[in-house]
Every structure is written in structure tokens, then in C-alpha cells.
Design a protein around this motif. Structure first.
Motif, mmCIF file in Angstrom:
data_model
loop_
_atom_site.group_PDB
_atom_site.id
_atom_site.type_symbol
_atom_site.label_atom_id
_atom_site.label_comp_id
_atom_site.label_asym_id
_atom_site.label_seq_id
_atom_site.Cartn_x
_atom_site.Cartn_y
_atom_site.Cartn_z
ATOM 1 N N ALA A 207 0.830 -1.201 0.000
ATOM 2 C CA ALA A 207 0.000 0.000 0.000
ATOM 3 C C ALA A 207 0.865 1.253 0.000
ATOM 4 O O ALA A 207 0.584 2.228 -0.718
ATOM 5 N N HIS A 208 1.938 1.253 0.791
ATOM 6 C CA HIS A 208 2.836 2.411 0.798
ATOM 7 C C HIS A 208 3.470 2.608 -0.573
ATOM 8 O O HIS A 208 3.599 3.741 -1.058
ATOM 9 N N TRP A 209 3.865 1.503 -1.198
ATOM 10 C CA TRP A 209 4.494 1.638 -2.508
ATOM 11 C C TRP A 209 3.518 2.206 -3.532
ATOM 12 O O TRP A 209 3.882 3.072 -4.338
ATOM 13 N N GLN A 210 2.307 1.731 -3.519
ATOM 14 C CA GLN A 210 1.320 2.211 -4.489
ATOM 15 C C GLN A 210 1.055 3.707 -4.323
ATOM 16 O O GLN A 210 0.658 4.380 -5.272
ATOM 17 N N ARG A 211 1.308 4.245 -3.140
ATOM 18 C CA ARG A 211 1.092 5.679 -2.905
ATOM 19 C C ARG A 211 2.379 6.472 -3.069
ATOM 20 O O ARG A 211 2.398 7.680 -2.800
ATOM 21 N N GLY A 212 3.450 5.817 -3.485
ATOM 22 C CA GLY A 212 4.688 6.526 -3.750
ATOM 23 C C GLY A 212 5.568 6.730 -2.539
ATOM 24 O O GLY A 212 6.549 7.474 -2.605
ATOM 25 N N TRP A 213 5.297 6.038 -1.450
ATOM 26 C CA TRP A 213 6.059 6.221 -0.212
ATOM 27 C C TRP A 213 7.147 5.150 -0.143
ATOM 28 O O TRP A 213 7.036 4.148 0.557
ATOM 29 N N ARG A 214 8.229 5.366 -0.842
ATOM 30 C CA ARG A 214 9.220 4.316 -1.035
ATOM 31 C C ARG A 214 9.930 3.927 0.257
ATOM 32 O O ARG A 214 10.163 2.740 0.513
ATOM 33 N N GLU A 215 10.299 4.908 1.057
ATOM 34 C CA GLU A 215 11.026 4.580 2.283
ATOM 35 C C GLU A 215 10.134 3.820 3.265
ATOM 36 O O GLU A 215 10.577 2.872 3.924
ATOM 37 N N ASP A 216 8.896 4.227 3.368
ATOM 38 C CA ASP A 216 7.963 3.515 4.241
ATOM 39 C C ASP A 216 7.750 2.091 3.743
ATOM 40 O O ASP A 216 7.671 1.140 4.532
ATOM 41 N N ALA A 217 7.633 1.945 2.437
ATOM 42 C CA ALA A 217 7.448 0.606 1.862
ATOM 43 C C ALA A 217 8.657 -0.269 2.156
ATOM 44 O O ALA A 217 8.521 -1.445 2.515
ATOM 45 N N SER A 218 9.857 0.289 2.028
ATOM 46 C CA SER A 218 11.059 -0.478 2.282
ATOM 47 C C SER A 218 11.131 -0.932 3.734
ATOM 48 O O SER A 218 11.482 -2.092 4.028
ATOM 49 N N ALA A 219 10.773 -0.041 4.660
ATOM 50 C CA ALA A 219 10.830 -0.402 6.077
ATOM 51 C C ALA A 219 9.836 -1.503 6.411
ATOM 52 O O ALA A 219 10.163 -2.473 7.117
ATOM 53 N N ALA A 220 8.613 -1.387 5.903
ATOM 54 C CA ALA A 220 7.599 -2.402 6.190
ATOM 55 C C ALA A 220 7.976 -3.740 5.565
ATOM 56 O O ALA A 220 7.787 -4.802 6.172
ATOM 57 N N ALA A 221 8.517 -3.711 4.352
ATOM 58 C CA ALA A 221 8.920 -4.961 3.693
ATOM 59 C C ALA A 221 10.042 -5.645 4.467
ATOM 60 O O ALA A 221 10.056 -6.874 4.613
ATOM 61 N N SER A 222 10.983 -4.872 4.973
ATOM 62 C CA SER A 222 12.078 -5.455 5.755
ATOM 63 C C SER A 222 11.568 -6.046 7.061
ATOM 64 O O SER A 222 12.012 -7.122 7.486
ATOM 65 N N ASP A 223 10.630 -5.359 7.704
ATOM 66 C CA ASP A 223 10.052 -5.899 8.942
ATOM 67 C C ASP A 223 9.334 -7.216 8.669
ATOM 68 O O ASP A 223 9.351 -8.127 9.504
ATOM 69 N N ALA A 224 8.680 -7.313 7.518
ATOM 70 C CA ALA A 224 7.970 -8.546 7.182
ATOM 71 C C ALA A 224 8.933 -9.726 7.064
ATOM 72 O O ALA A 224 8.602 -10.846 7.440
ATOM 73 N N VAL A 225 10.150 -9.487 6.551
ATOM 74 C CA VAL A 225 11.144 -10.558 6.477
ATOM 75 C C VAL A 225 11.487 -11.050 7.876
ATOM 76 O O VAL A 225 11.565 -12.259 8.140
ATOM 77 N N ALA A 226 11.680 -10.117 8.792
ATOM 78 C CA ALA A 226 12.066 -10.489 10.152
ATOM 79 C C ALA A 226 10.975 -11.281 10.867
ATOM 80 O O ALA A 226 11.272 -12.147 11.694
ATOM 81 N N LEU A 227 9.729 -11.016 10.542
ATOM 82 C CA LEU A 227 8.610 -11.667 11.228
ATOM 83 C C LEU A 227 8.154 -12.955 10.550
ATOM 84 O O LEU A 227 7.364 -13.706 11.111
ATOM 85 N N ALA A 228 8.635 -13.216 9.340
ATOM 86 C CA ALA A 228 8.173 -14.388 8.599
ATOM 87 C C ALA A 228 8.580 -15.666 9.311
ATOM 88 O O ALA A 228 9.660 -15.754 9.907
ATOM 89 N N GLY A 229 7.717 -16.674 9.224
ATOM 90 C CA GLY A 229 7.969 -17.935 9.897
ATOM 91 C C GLY A 229 8.401 -19.040 8.960
ATOM 92 O O GLY A 229 9.552 -19.467 8.962
ATOM 93 N N SER A 230 7.497 -19.523 8.135
ATOM 94 C CA SER A 230 7.788 -20.664 7.268
ATOM 95 C C SER A 230 8.706 -20.247 6.122
ATOM 96 O O SER A 230 8.818 -19.060 5.778
ATOM 97 N N PRO A 231 9.384 -21.220 5.478
ATOM 98 C CA PRO A 231 10.217 -20.891 4.314
ATOM 99 C C PRO A 231 9.436 -20.194 3.196
ATOM 100 O O PRO A 231 9.945 -19.246 2.593
#
Length: 511
Positions: A207-231
Motif C-alpha cells: 500500500a505504501h508503494w502504491q502511494r509513492g512512499w518508497r522509504e515507508d514501503a522499504s521499512a515495512a517490507a524489511s520488517d515482514a522478512v524479520a517476522l516471517a515464519g515458514s520458508p
């Protein structure tokens, strides 16, 4: 950035993967079930041992995570066997329908609709069958029927205000209809619910990316990697981070992220395509072509086929590009036969292969009749009109896509090309330069064309341009469709849109 139903302008590293909405919308198994606990007030249940494929799928469902295809197949078989013994179990019929959707095979969508319809017949929506309503919404998302997805998602959200599954449907539905603010709000509600944390953060990133908020999108995407469980879940998150890196013009980083995803899921098509795209940007064309071929073989999504055809053409392989075109036409026809709307993918191929007028006619129907007013449709329609020689009609749609869509090199480039054709040299120079600043590698064909156009335009004249915006050119496509249309619109097409934009959105800046 949305994962499957997206064009070239995407955040996902491989330009698409299975829509994550279906991973969020499974329903309870007899005896209370995993999602009953997640959506209720009691919090998530304790994780069960994930020894076999069915148990692994159930664990993924419990976490709201992405589930491997083989595990989904095992789960589907398990539920089918149950229903042969208990044919009046409405909850499991709904679950089976959602498993069919999540597997991502359009040939199973008819079975999904039948299972969900059976669930609603046994337990109507008025009696609280929220799971089947959410399932119908997920199916509509998979087919690209955004109005139906919104209807089902809003009904489910109204019936279960504290639930989180409907928000995943609504995030996709609103984005498909061009309402980025509502899509972002739905993604935030999903994240705040605490269920499916990694997937929720992934949706926020999109959603952040679609609105042009690149830095916010990058931060949320990185957090998602840290929280992911299964392969599978971690791989999807890594692909998303790679997509952010590529769109920012960082192909070496994108390659590293996608290769990390492939170490977890070696045959994941989105990671294969993302790696291929990064390799192409790094000048490793032969490896990139092989990567796209592998992605297409694993899953011939139109978005992968289009990317492979573009690279083949850029490398001078016209025979290979045409072969991909034949595959694209066959795949679009197959998916369309099962109710999937692939008008944008088909139009993109037609636009670049001498059928721009036909592409524009199909997309006008989506815009004015179905009201699919996303930046994706605006971009494809504007470019088709431009290729059909209708630059004045094209520019309002290109502006709409560029100003309301993601901060994308592709969108800036296409707007600049159209402006140049109209003699608007100042805006054209600005937007072509913006495209190359945003991502110098955005297309193996169009990035070199952008550089060539900038060189031909040269430096601005003393005193500035006389006509910055283009006198007499509509600023927005919201008033009336272009006259005369390329082809007569379908019967019943409205001449005037029910809503009118308040004005032109300002230029986007990175946050």
C-alpha cells in the motif's frame, strides 16, 4: 506491488506471485478451528506440530502465512475426504473453496465457486457465514473482479467487525478500483489486528508503494522478512524486499534478495522472475533469459511472459519474442475461460504489436463501464491511445497513472514520451529525467529510449517553455471518454462518470 494481479509497474521482485489474500482467508476446521481462534477474542491458539503436509498447511493457515503448493494439495485432499463423509459441513465447504483459490490454478476456480456456493446454501450469509463471504471475495480478487471483491469484503467486514480476513480482500479490491487511500487503510487495519503479522506488514508495504512512499514501503517490507515464519512466507517477504530494491535502481541488491529467496524455495516463480529481472539490469542477458524461461515454465503468468518477451526483443531475438507472444495469447485465453480478467495483460501485448486500437477499446470498457480506475489501467490505456496515434487523448490517463500511482520509472517515462509527442518539451524533459533517476534500468527497451529522447531534447531554451501543461488538453480523464472512441463502447457504457476528480494530484516525493 500487489503480488499477482499487477503489470510491469510492480513492487514484487518477480513482477507477481500468488495473491496473498487467499493465504489470509481460511476458515475453521471442525471443533473451533484455527481461524475461529484468530478472529475471535481469545488470541491465536498454540501451534501444533507441523510434521506432515496437512499439519504444515494448517500451521500456515493459523499464522495467516503463505503455504506451499504441495501442502495445499494435501490439505485439499484431506478436506475432500472429510466432505464425502460429512456433506453438510458448511464450514469445511468454505475452507475447501478457499484452498482451491489459494492454489492459484484458474481451472480450479469453478470448483472453488461451487464449494463456496454450497457453503452459503447450507449456511446463508444472513446466518453468519462470514467465512464463505470472505472466500467469495478472495475468488473475486483472483479473477480481477474488483467490484465483486469489494461487495463481498465489505459485507464480511460488516458482519464481523473485529475480524481481519476481510481486510485482506478489501485491500486488493480498493486498489483494483483505484482507491489507494482506502486500500492503505484496509492494509493498516490488517496489520493492527496482529493476525498474520508478516503478511499484514507485506500488505502495508504494498500500500505504501502504491502511494509513492518508497522509504515507508522499504521499512515495512524489511520488517515482514524479520517476522516471517515458514520458508514459503520468508521467501515471499524476501522477494518483496528485492522488488523495492529493483524499483529504486539497485539491481545488485535485488539480485541478492531474490537469490536468498531461492535458497529457501528453489522453484518459486516470483523469485526466479525477480532474479531474471535483476540479471537483465546488470547486463547479464543470457542468464536473465534463462531465468525468465524457468519462471514461465514453473508458472506461465502473463506478467512473466510479457517480461520474457520484452527481454527477448531487446536482445534481438524476435523469434523468441513471438513465441512468448503465442504463449501469452494461449494463457490469457485459458485464464479468461475460467473467469479471470486478463484485459490489461492482453492489451499490453497488443499495444506493442500493432493492435493498439483494439487494446484501447478493451481498456476503455474497463475504465468507463467496470470503473477499474487503478493506475495500472490508466497507464495501459494511456499508452495504448498513444501507440494508436491519439496523444491528446492519451495524456490525461498518463497523468492520472503517474500522479496517483507508485513512484515508478515506467509511469514517468510514458508520460514524458506522450508529452514530447505533443510538443510539451519542458514537462517531457522533466519526466524522462525522472524516470532515469528513479531507476536507470527500468526496462531493457524503454530505458535506452528514454536516454536517447533526453539527448535529442537537449537543454531547455532560454526563458522556459511557452506552454507548460498543453493548452486545450484535458488535465484529467474523469469527465468524459475521448471522442470519438476508438471503437463504439459496449451498450450501456456511461457517457459521464458519476464522480469527478477534484483536480490534478501534485507531483509525488519520496518519503
Amino acid at each position: 506491488m500487489r503480488t499477482e494481479r499487477v503489470p510491469q509497474v510492480v513492487l514484487g521482485c518477480g513482477a507477481g506471485a500468488v495473491a496473498l489474500v487467499a493465504a489470509l482467508v481460511f476458515v475453521p476446521w471442525p471443533g473451533g478451528g484455527v481461524l475461529a481462534a484468530l478472529d475471535g477474542a481469545g488470541g491465536a491458539p498454540a501451534a501444533a506440530p507441523a510434521a506432515g503436509p496437512v499439519a504444515r498447511a494448517e500451521a500456515g493457515v493459523r499464522a495467516g502465512a503463505r503455504v506451499a503448493g504441495t501442502d495445499l494439495a494435501a490439505l485439499a485432499g484431506d478436506r475432500e475426504r472429510w466432505l464425502r463423509r460429512h456433506p453438510k459441513d458448511a464450514a469445511v465447504w468454505a475452507e475447501l473453496g478457499l484452498v482451491y483459490v489459494e492454489r492459484g490454478d484458474p481451472s480450479a476456480y469453478g470448483r472453488a465457486e461451487g464449494a463456496l456456493g454450497r457453503s452459503l446454501a447450507l449456511r446463508p450469509a444472513a446466518r453468519g457465514n462470514v467465512d464463505a463471504q470472505v472466500g467469495m471475495g478472495a475468488l473475486a480478487v483472483a479473477r480481477g473482479d474488483w467490484a465483486a471483491a469489494r461487495k463481498w469484503g465489505e459485507a464480511a467486514a460488516k458482519a464481523a467487525p473485529g475480524g481481519w480476513r476481510a481486510q485482506a480482500v478489501l485491500a486488493d479490491a480498493y486498489a483494483g478500483l483505484g482507491d489507494a487511500a482506502a486500500a492503505g487503510a484496509a492494509a493498516e487495519r490488517l496489520r493492527e489486528s496482529g493476525a498474520g503479522r508478516a503478511v499484514g506488514l507485506g500488505r502495508v508495504a504494498e500500500a505504501h508503494w502504491q502511494r509513492g512512499w518508497r522509504e515507508d514501503a522499504s521499512a515495512a517490507a524489511s520488517d515482514a522478512v524479520a517476522l516471517a515464519g515458514s520458508p514459503a512466507e520468508k521467501s515471499a517477504a524476501l522477494v518483496r524486499v528485492g522488488g523495492v530494491a529493483w524499483e529504486r535502481g539497485e539491481p545488485a541488491d535485488a539480485l541478492a534478495w531474490c537469490e536468498a529467496a531461492l535458497r529457501l524455495t528453489p522453484s518459486e516463480p516470483s523469485a526466479l522472475a525477480g532474479r531474471a529481472r535483476a540479471l537483465a539490469s546488470l547486463g547479464r542477458g543470457e542468464e536473465a533469459a534463462a531465468g525468465y524461461a524457468a519462471a514461465v515454465k514453473a508458472r506461465p503468468l502473463p506478467v512473466y511472459v510479457l517480461a520474457a518477451a520484452e527481454l527477448a526483443r531487446a536482445r534481438g531475438d524476435e523469434e523468441g519474442a513471438e513465441a512468448y507472444g503465442e504463449l501469452l495469447r494461449a494463457e490469457v485465453a485459458r485464464r479468461s475461460a475460467h473467469g479471470v480478467d486478463e484485459a490489461v495483460a492482453a492489451a499490453r501485448w497488443q499495444t506493442e504489436n500493432g493492435e493498439a486500437e483494439e487494446a484501447a477499446a478493451a481498456l476503455m470498457e474497463r475504465w468507463w463501464v467496470r470503473r477499474h480506475r487503478s493506475p495500472e489501467v490508466a497507464d495501459a490505456l494511456g499508452w495504448a491511445l498513444f501507440r494508436a496515434g491519439r496523444e491528446r487523448d492519451a495524456l490525461p490517463y498518463a497523468r492520472r497513472a503517474h500522479e496517483r500511482g507508485p513512484r515508478s520509472a515506467v509511469l514517468a517515462y510514458r508520460r514524458g514520451r506522450i508529452e514530447r509527442a505533443l510538443g510539451l518539451t519542458g514537462p517531457a524533459r522533466r519526466h524522462l529525467a525522472e524516470a532515469l533517476r528513479t531507476n536507470p534500468y527500468f526496462s531493457p527497451l524503454d530505458a535506452p529510449a528514454a536516454r536517447e529522447s533526453l539527448e535529442e531534447l537537449g537543454e531547455p531554451a532560454d526563458g522556459g517553455p511557452r506552454d507548460v501543461y498543453g493548452s486545450g488538453i484535458p488535465q484529467s480523464p474523469d469527465g468524459r471518454p475521448p471522442k470519438p472512441p476508438v471503437k463504439a463502447p459496449k451498450k450501456g457504457a456511461p457517457e459521464k462518470a458519476p464522480e469527478k476528480a477534484a483536480g490534478t494530484a501534485p507531483e509525488k516525493t519520496a518519503r
